[in-house]
Design an enzyme around this catalytic site. Structure first.
Site, PDB file in Angstrom:
ATOM      1  N   ASP A 155     -22.772  11.036 -11.480  1.00  0.00           N
ATOM      2  CA  ASP A 155     -24.141  10.732 -11.043  1.00  0.00           C
ATOM      3  C   ASP A 155     -24.170   9.995  -9.713  1.00  0.00           C
ATOM      4  O   ASP A 155     -25.218   9.521  -9.277  1.00  0.00           O
ATOM      5  CB  ASP A 155     -24.867   9.918 -12.109  1.00  0.00           C
TER       6      ASP A 155
ATOM      7  N   CYS B 264       0.825  -1.215   0.000  1.00  0.00           N
ATOM      8  CA  CYS B 264       0.000   0.000   0.000  1.00  0.00           C
ATOM      9  C   CYS B 264       0.857   1.262   0.000  1.00  0.00           C
ATOM     10  O   CYS B 264       0.483   2.273  -0.601  1.00  0.00           O
ATOM     11  CB  CYS B 264      -0.931  -0.002   1.214  1.00  0.00           C
TER      12      CYS B 264
END
Length: 220
Positions: free
Chosen positions: A139, A45
């Protein structure tokens, strides 16, 4: 909760390295990439967060916001950022969500309800399912979900490629073929009849089969 493509991305409030946000307000009318991590100070990570910092201008050019999430408090993230800068050469200049109560991870289906309500005492292995990439459209709907194991670093160049395809196909009634990149030919969407296609593409198209209608990428 299992999220699928086309579902509304759940809204939430959370503390981040850039202050508290309400997700929908932060997102606004933009596209966004949210990518999650099982714990701070994990090696794979660390490389991912540093690389995203390096290529953030590419997301900016596309009008795409970036937000990270890790199952630890924001205070821990701030310490981790120093390591990311020292080891990767770039520090995140995008917000990183703190999720010490596991609420966001559960909300997005990355941890089960039975996982408890605190990150304290949990290891990266306990949180290994918090390795998702979500692409969210203006959206507020989920356009893509990728899930990676902890041992495999994510390919964010591929995420950019997918965004290019999604933004193109959201604007034009086309689809992109295998391994497509910017400038390659595209396929006329199946929802476009031949008669309609003749109006849109007066120069015609290549059709190795009637259902495969190939045209140059639209330029506007």
């Amino acid at each position: 909760m299992t999220l699928q493509l086309g579902d509304a991305a759940p809204d939430f409030e959370a503390d981040t390295t850039e202050g508290r946000i309400r997700f929908y307000d932060w997102l606004g009318d933009s596209w966004a990439v949210m990518f999650s991590h099982p714990k701070d100070f994990t090696p794979v990570c660390t490389t991912e967060l540093g690389y995203m910092a390096k290529i953030k201008p590419e997301f900016d050019k596309r009008g795409v916001k970036i937000v990270g999430l890790s199952v630890d408090p924001v205070e821990s993230h701030q310490r981790w950022i120093a390591d990311i800068k020292d080891t990767q050469g770039s520090a995140p200049t995008y917000p990183m969500i703190g999720d010490p109560d596991l609420k966001v991870s559960k909300l997005y289906g990355m941890l089960p309800a039975a996982a408890g309500d605190t990150s304290e005492g949990r290891t990266a292995a306990d949180n290994q399912t918090v390795r998702n990439v979500f692409i969210i459209g203006p959206d507020k709907k989920i356009k893509l979900i990728l899930v990676y194991p902890m041992t495999t670093g994510r390919n964010f160049d591929e995420v950019l490629r997918v965004i290019d395809s999604m933004q193109l196909t959201a604007k034009h009634r086309v689809a992109t073929p295998v391994n497509w990149t910017q400038g390659d030919d595209v396929i006329i969407s199946g929802s476009v009849s031949d008669d309609e296609a003749k109006t849109i593409y007066p120069d015609g198209w290549k059709a190795p089969r009637p259902y495969i209608r190939i045209v140059p990428q639209p330029k506007d």
